[in-house]
Design an enzyme around this catalytic site. Structure first.
Site, PDB file in Angstrom:
ATOM      1  CG  ASP A  60      -8.912 -12.034  -2.594  1.00  0.00           C
ATOM      2  OD1 ASP A  60      -8.071 -11.906  -3.500  1.00  0.00           O
ATOM      3  OD2 ASP A  60      -9.074 -11.180  -1.690  1.00  0.00           O
ATOM      4  CB  SER A  61      -8.151 -12.776  -8.276  1.00  0.00           C
ATOM      5  OG  SER A  61      -7.467 -14.013  -8.206  1.00  0.00           O
ATOM      6  CG  ASP A  99      -5.838 -14.626  -1.332  1.00  0.00           C
ATOM      7  OD1 ASP A  99      -5.101 -14.222  -0.418  1.00  0.00           O
ATOM      8  OD2 ASP A  99      -6.046 -13.998  -2.386  1.00  0.00           O
ATOM      9  CE  LYS A 129      -2.226 -13.623  -2.043  1.00  0.00           C
ATOM     10  NZ  LYS A 129      -2.983 -12.391  -1.726  1.00  0.00           N
ATOM     11  CD  GLU A 131      -5.513  -8.371  -0.731  1.00  0.00           C
ATOM     12  OE1 GLU A 131      -5.960  -7.235  -0.455  1.00  0.00           O
ATOM     13  OE2 GLU A 131      -5.829  -8.982  -1.764  1.00  0.00           O
ATOM     14  CD  GLU A 198      -2.027  -7.094  -7.056  1.00  0.00           C
ATOM     15  OE1 GLU A 198      -2.181  -7.891  -6.104  1.00  0.00           O
ATOM     16  OE2 GLU A 198      -2.917  -6.833  -7.892  1.00  0.00           O
TER      17      GLU A 198
HETATM   18  O1  KIV Z   1      -6.078 -13.040  -5.404  1.00  0.00           O
HETATM   19  C1  KIV Z   1      -5.114 -13.069  -6.173  1.00  0.00           C
HETATM   20  O2  KIV Z   1      -5.181 -13.549  -7.305  1.00  0.00           O
HETATM   21  C2  KIV Z   1      -3.859 -12.504  -5.699  1.00  0.00           C
HETATM   22  C3  KIV Z   1      -2.702 -12.469  -6.639  1.00  0.00           C
HETATM   23  C4  KIV Z   1      -2.880 -11.377  -7.609  1.00  0.00           C
HETATM   24  C5  KIV Z   1      -1.413 -12.383  -5.942  1.00  0.00           C
HETATM   25  O3  KIV Z   1      -3.789 -12.064  -4.605  1.00  0.00           O
END
Ligand code: KIV
Length: 311
Positions: A60-61, A99, A129, A131, A198
């Site tokens: 989600d970055s 994510d 994934k 968080e 992280e």
């Molecule tokens: O969204 C993302 O890029 C992440 C990584 C930094 C692990 O969660």
């Protein structure tokens, strides 16, 4: 391969076996480091594929590095799905993780399972994934029970960065480290196949990973994890400005891109582009016939009254 004059890179045959969950467990057991990177579109996926990456996260970055938001909070499921589908088309061997964006899993187990299934069904990712610990542990349990493998994520969790006091390292106090350790153990106990750490002090990470059986992937968490992850745009220098302490830049692609586009603009303005190599030819006889058509008296100067009025 080309379409409408635009070309794209076909993913090269890698000759590697697809990376599976047992393979990751094997790598951890053998002390073989796991290389993970984010990707958000077809070209970044083909780069990850060709570079021999083990795990690709459609993170989600993307909200920040691709969509230009200030944080990761605004990105939606629909946006993540568009990006994930493009990544899938460029990947053959790495394990693909989708994510789960903020708001797609916190409210209930049902919502979490529904959205995890959407990510898997619509993008083709094999795992998801989510968080943080706390309520996410319950959600991870529900998703794992529905048959979808889950990667956990502890330490600095950008979706809840405001509550954590900003984008800063976590687990720096004994209390903070205990909470982080409890979250990681809880995520492992509900069946997460791996956990991202992280922005955690290296010594705290080292102490916690000794207590864990599942592979761990670090980003700003030191060398003790089973693998490392970096954001594609950060490691290649596509993003600019202040970077987190843990980012190492392996290239300066932004400068390269600006330089390339600037040269193009200069050549367009100075009429150096296109060159003879970039233009299509035509048979002289066809050109001559076309010129005769243009030279006809009737085409010489069309008059306003030649045109039919609109009905
Ligand atoms: O969204 C993302 O890029 C992440 C990584 C930094 C692990 O969660």
């Amino acid at each position: 391969m080309s379409s409408g004059g635009r070309s794209h890179t076909a993913p090269p045959p890698s000759g590697r076996q697809p990376v599976t969950l047992p393979r990751l467990a094997e790598m951890k057991a053998a002390g073989e480091p796991i290389a993970m990177v984010t990707a958000y579109d077809y070209p970044s996926a083909t780069v990850a594929e060709e570079a021999g990456v083990d795990i690709v996260l459609v993170g989600d970055s993307a909200a920040m590095v691709v969509l230009g938001y200030k944080g990761t909070e605004p990105v939606s499921m629909d946006e993540m799905i568009v990006l994930g589908k493009a990544v899938r088309r460029g990947l053959e061997t790495p394990l693909m993780v989708g994510d789960m964006p903020m708001g797609s899993y916190e409210a209930s187990n049902e919502l979490a399972v529904q959205n995890a299934q959407r990510l898997v069904k619509e993008t083709g990712c094999q795992t998801v994934k989510l968080e943080a610990g706390g309520i996410s542990v319950e959600r991870a349990r529900a998703i794992v029970r529905s048959g979808i493998p889950v990667m956990g994520h502890v330490g600095l969790t950008p979706q809840t960065a405001t509550a954590l006091g900003g984008y800063k390292a976590q687990g720096k106090t004994a209390q903070g480290a205990i909470k982080l350790c409890e979250d990681a153990l809880a995520l492992q106990s509900v069946g997460c196949f791996a956990i991202v750490f992280e922005a955690v002090p290296a010594a705290i990470t080292e102490a916690i990973v000794e207590k864990l059986e599942v592979p761990t992937i670090g980003i700003g968490a030191g060398p003790a994890t089973s693998g490392q992850v970096l954001v594609f745009h950060d490691l290649l220098g596509i993003t600019t400005g202040r970077m987190a302490k843990f980012v190492k830049r392996y290239a300066d692609v932004h400068e390269e891109m600006v330089g390339g586009v600037r040269s193009y603009v200069d050549e367009v303005r100075s009429r150096h582009f296109p060159e003879p190599d970039h233009v299509y030819g035509v048979e002289p006889a066809e050109l001559a016939e076309f010129r005769r058509y243009l030279d006809q008296e009737s085409l010489a100067s069309p008059k306003a009254w030649d045109w039919e009025p609109l009905p």
